[in-house]
Motif scaffolding. Structure first.
Motif, mmCIF file in Angstrom:
data_model
loop_
_atom_site.group_PDB
_atom_site.id
_atom_site.type_symbol
_atom_site.label_atom_id
_atom_site.label_comp_id
_atom_site.label_asym_id
_atom_site.label_seq_id
_atom_site.Cartn_x
_atom_site.Cartn_y
_atom_site.Cartn_z
ATOM 1 N N MET A 1 3.497 -20.280 -3.755
ATOM 2 C CA MET A 1 3.120 -19.622 -2.521
ATOM 3 C C MET A 1 2.810 -18.168 -2.835
ATOM 4 N N SER A 2 1.742 -17.676 -2.259
ATOM 5 C CA SER A 2 1.340 -16.289 -2.462
ATOM 6 C C SER A 2 2.084 -15.360 -1.521
ATOM 7 N N THR A 3 2.127 -14.112 -1.883
ATOM 8 C CA THR A 3 2.767 -13.093 -1.055
ATOM 9 C C THR A 3 1.706 -12.126 -0.569
ATOM 10 N N MET A 4 1.839 -11.697 0.695
ATOM 11 C CA MET A 4 0.927 -10.723 1.272
ATOM 12 C C MET A 4 1.755 -9.714 2.039
ATOM 13 N N ASN A 5 1.515 -8.469 1.797
ATOM 14 C CA ASN A 5 2.209 -7.408 2.528
ATOM 15 C C ASN A 5 1.254 -6.833 3.557
ATOM 16 N N ILE A 6 1.741 -6.636 4.780
ATOM 17 C CA ILE A 6 0.918 -6.034 5.819
ATOM 18 C C ILE A 6 1.674 -4.872 6.445
ATOM 19 N N SER A 7 0.907 -3.920 6.942
ATOM 20 C CA SER A 7 1.498 -2.778 7.644
ATOM 21 C C SER A 7 1.289 -2.982 9.130
#
Length: 81
Positions: A1-7
Motif C-alpha cells: 500500500m502506498s502512502t500519501m501525505n496531505i495538508s
C-alpha cells in the motif's frame, strides 16, 4: 500500500477527526479511503448514466413496460433461496 501525505486546514482536520470518532472509523486513513471509494462509485454511476442517455431507445417506458419489468424482477426474486 502506498502512502500519501496531505495538508489540510485545521477546520478540515477537525471535521475528519470528528467523522472518524462518531462514525466508527479506526483511523483518518480509513475515512479518506471510504470517501475515495464513494467518489469512484459515483463516477462509475455517472459514466453508466451518460452511456445510457447516449444509447438508442430500446422500448417506450409506458405502463406495459414497467409491468413487464416488475414481472421479471418478481420471477428472479422467486428463484433465489
Amino acid at each position: 500500500m502506498s502512502t500519501m501525505n496531505i495538508s489540510l486546514p485545521e477546520p478540515m482536520k477537525e471535521f475528519i477527526d470528528t467523522q472518524v470518532t462518531t462514525r466508527g472509523f479506526g483511523t483518518s486513513s480509513e475515512y479518506v479511503r471510504q470517501l475515495i471509494r464513494k467518489e469512484q462509485e459515483r463516477q462509475q454511476l455517472r459514466e453508466l448514466l451518460l452511456a445510457g442517455a447516449a444509447s438508442d431507445v430500446m422500448a417506450e417506458a409506458n405502463a406495459a413496460y414497467f409491468d413487464a419489468l416488475r414481472q421479471r424482477a418478481l420471477a428472479v426474486s422467486n428463484t433465489k433461496p
